[in-house]
Design a protein around this motif. Structure first.
Motif, mmCIF file in Angstrom:
data_model
loop_
_atom_site.group_PDB
_atom_site.id
_atom_site.type_symbol
_atom_site.label_atom_id
_atom_site.label_comp_id
_atom_site.label_asym_id
_atom_site.label_seq_id
_atom_site.Cartn_x
_atom_site.Cartn_y
_atom_site.Cartn_z
ATOM 1 N N ALA A 199 0.961 -1.102 -0.042
ATOM 2 C CA ALA A 199 -0.084 -0.073 -0.077
ATOM 3 C C ALA A 199 0.981 1.232 0.004
ATOM 4 C CB ALA A 199 -1.068 -0.019 1.219
ATOM 5 N N ASP A 200 0.713 2.206 -0.996
ATOM 6 C CA ASP A 200 1.544 3.289 -1.081
ATOM 7 C C ASP A 200 0.821 4.443 -0.331
ATOM 8 O OD1 ASP A 200 3.015 1.810 -2.887
ATOM 9 O OD2 ASP A 200 2.587 3.118 -4.597
ATOM 10 N N ASP A 201 1.603 5.604 -0.140
ATOM 11 C CA ASP A 201 1.157 6.696 0.505
ATOM 12 C C ASP A 201 0.931 6.911 2.083
ATOM 13 O OD1 ASP A 201 1.267 7.500 -2.256
ATOM 14 O OD2 ASP A 201 -0.766 7.414 -2.617
ATOM 15 N N TYR A 202 1.384 5.878 2.707
ATOM 16 C CA TYR A 202 1.128 6.166 4.265
ATOM 17 C C TYR A 202 1.694 7.508 4.592
ATOM 18 C CZ TYR A 202 0.881 5.061 9.103
ATOM 19 O OH TYR A 202 0.456 5.143 10.387
ATOM 20 N N GLY A 203 1.177 8.303 5.250
ATOM 21 C CA GLY A 203 1.243 9.700 5.625
ATOM 22 C C GLY A 203 0.839 10.977 4.644
ATOM 23 N N ILE A 204 0.093 10.376 3.691
ATOM 24 C CA ILE A 204 -0.568 11.576 2.759
ATOM 25 C C ILE A 204 -1.701 12.146 3.507
ATOM 26 C CG2 ILE A 204 -2.131 9.973 1.682
ATOM 27 C CD1 ILE A 204 -1.346 11.716 -1.055
ATOM 28 N N SER A 205 -2.647 11.206 4.384
ATOM 29 C CA SER A 205 -3.908 11.785 5.006
ATOM 30 C C SER A 205 -4.038 11.018 6.395
ATOM 31 C CB SER A 205 -4.922 11.890 4.043
ATOM 32 O OG SER A 205 -5.552 10.668 3.924
ATOM 33 N N PRO A 206 -4.683 11.370 7.109
ATOM 34 C CA PRO A 206 -5.020 10.358 8.305
ATOM 35 C C PRO A 206 -6.136 9.156 7.946
ATOM 36 C CG PRO A 206 -5.414 12.514 9.137
ATOM 37 C CD PRO A 206 -5.008 12.509 7.610
ATOM 38 N N GLY A 207 -6.882 9.623 7.118
ATOM 39 C CA GLY A 207 -7.820 8.602 6.447
ATOM 40 C C GLY A 207 -7.071 7.265 5.740
ATOM 41 N N VAL A 208 -5.940 7.711 4.991
ATOM 42 C CA VAL A 208 -5.358 6.764 4.244
ATOM 43 C C VAL A 208 -4.494 5.751 5.194
ATOM 44 C CG1 VAL A 208 -3.266 6.305 2.710
ATOM 45 C CG2 VAL A 208 -5.115 8.230 1.983
ATOM 46 N N ASN A 209 -3.981 6.441 6.257
ATOM 47 C CA ASN A 209 -3.094 6.000 7.357
ATOM 48 C C ASN A 209 -3.922 4.565 8.057
ATOM 49 O OD1 ASN A 209 -1.126 7.649 6.540
ATOM 50 N ND2 ASN A 209 -1.060 8.672 8.691
ATOM 51 N N ARG A 210 -5.261 5.238 8.509
ATOM 52 C CA ARG A 210 -6.057 4.321 9.083
ATOM 53 C C ARG A 210 -6.573 3.223 8.196
ATOM 54 N NH1 ARG A 210 -10.825 5.673 9.929
ATOM 55 N NH2 ARG A 210 -11.136 7.840 8.900
ATOM 56 N N ALA A 211 -6.612 3.438 7.024
ATOM 57 C CA ALA A 211 -7.078 2.322 6.140
ATOM 58 C C ALA A 211 -5.935 1.322 5.928
ATOM 59 C CB ALA A 211 -7.533 2.620 4.512
ATOM 60 N N ILE A 212 -4.846 1.847 5.881
ATOM 61 C CA ILE A 212 -3.691 0.987 5.706
ATOM 62 C C ILE A 212 -3.401 -0.107 7.004
ATOM 63 C CG2 ILE A 212 -0.991 0.833 5.568
ATOM 64 C CD1 ILE A 212 -1.272 3.257 3.452
ATOM 65 N N ARG A 213 -3.408 0.657 8.141
ATOM 66 C CA ARG A 213 -3.270 0.054 9.274
ATOM 67 C C ARG A 213 -4.277 -1.066 9.666
ATOM 68 N NH1 ARG A 213 -2.005 5.268 11.662
ATOM 69 N NH2 ARG A 213 -4.291 5.044 12.484
ATOM 70 N N ASP A 214 -5.390 -0.746 8.956
ATOM 71 C CA ASP A 214 -6.635 -1.741 9.221
ATOM 72 C C ASP A 214 -6.392 -2.873 8.436
ATOM 73 O OD1 ASP A 214 -9.488 -2.723 9.812
ATOM 74 O OD2 ASP A 214 -9.554 -2.584 7.744
ATOM 75 N N LEU A 215 -5.852 -2.919 7.222
ATOM 76 C CA LEU A 215 -5.769 -3.949 6.342
ATOM 77 C C LEU A 215 -4.393 -4.915 6.794
ATOM 78 C CD1 LEU A 215 -6.184 -2.371 2.875
ATOM 79 C CD2 LEU A 215 -7.702 -4.223 3.849
ATOM 80 N N ILE A 216 -3.481 -4.161 7.281
ATOM 81 C CA ILE A 216 -2.222 -4.730 7.810
ATOM 82 C C ILE A 216 -2.684 -5.655 9.157
ATOM 83 C CG2 ILE A 216 -0.123 -4.577 9.242
ATOM 84 C CD1 ILE A 216 0.381 -2.090 7.618
#
Length: 280
Positions: free
Chosen positions: A13-30
């Motif tokens: 997953a690219d772009d961790y750090g671009i926005s809080p919502g993207v960060n939350r989604a990536i952590r959820d999938l991990i």
């Protein structure tokens, strides 16, 4: 006769750090075991000690999750180095202008190297170590002249990291059907040669590029991405939850939520199993 072994791949997953919502989604999938890599934008507005610690914690609790640096050299982001050039209104150039400048030999590879070094240092400050791998936002690491500074910095500051190349492992006719991915194939040929000369490891094949401007069935796309992908091949993805920060910075919005929904659902592990694929 014994059953053929499963292929192990990277799903990043690219772009961790671009926005809080993207960060939350990536952590959820991990946490769900649906990703095994993510790359961090150290110039993004949503990366700091708390976001880095949250990612480190969730990655440590997963079976295996690599954390890399998402080198960012294109607008609408700003460089970490003071004298970086060329700029457009204080921002990096948009990616078409950066690519064109590289093709016309108008970039300073040393200036690129210094900026990548600064982003690598920022990653080390946030995570206490060098990244597991290094890739690039909008594939800028593959551009002419950019790739020279990029690889020099990785070799110096993260010599054990592998880097992302964007070449596919498919037939010629399939290549011609997707112009965007074909461009990545062409740019990646020189990138791989230069990385090999520096003894820098890279992924053997790549998938995940598609037209983000169109409404797409991500499940069907994922089936195509898996087709023919070899052991340790890499698929990039861009899951996220849309928020105001993301909407101000990036045109890729609702498609991120479609990607998250598919990867979090039950159809995705079934697809992996049907194709005898596991996350590395």
């Amino acid at each position: 006769m014994s059953e053929a072994p499963h292929r192990r791949i990277w799903l990043c997953a690219d772009d961790y750090g671009i926005s809080p919502g993207v960060n939350r989604a990536i952590r959820d999938l991990i946490a769900r075991g649906r990703l095994n890599a993510t790359s961090v934008m150290t110039v993004g507005p949503a990366i700091g000690r708390d976001e880095a610690d949250a990612l480190n914690k969730i990655a440590a609790e997963s079976a295996r999750c690599a954390i890399g640096l998402h080198v960012t050299l294109t607008a609408p982001f700003r460089p970490l180095t003071m004298y970086f050039r060329p700029l457009d209104g204080g921002l990096f150039l948009p990616f078409p202008k950066l690519l064109r400048a590289g093709l016309m030999r108008r970039l300073d590879s040393e200036m690129i190297r210094a900026e990548v070094m600064a982003q690598l240092a920022s990653f080390r400050d946030l995570f206490g170590r060098a990244p597991d791998f290094v890739d690039g936002h909008q594939h800028a690491q593959l551009y002419p002249q950019v790739r020279d500074g990029f690889l020099a910095a990785v070799k110096e500051a993260a010599p054990d990291a592998w880097v992302r190349q964007g070449g596919r492992n498919i037939a010629l006719m399939q290549r011609l059907a997707a112009p965007k991915a074909l461009l990545l194939d062409v740019l990646s040929m020189q990138f791989r040669r230069r990385a090999a000369r520096k003894s820098i490891a890279f992924n053997p094949a790549f998938a995940g590029a598609y037209d983000f401007t169109k409404v797409s069935d991500f499940g069907s796309l994922m089936g195509g991405f898996l087709d023919g992908l070899p052991e340790n091949g890499l698929i990039m993805c861009h899951p996220g939850f849309v928020d105001d920060v993301l909407a101000e910075l990036d045109p890729l919005t609702t498609q991120r939520e479609h990607e998250h929904a598919y990867l979090a659902g039950e159809a995705f592990p079934q697809l992996l199993a049907a194709n005898k694929v596991t996350l590395a």
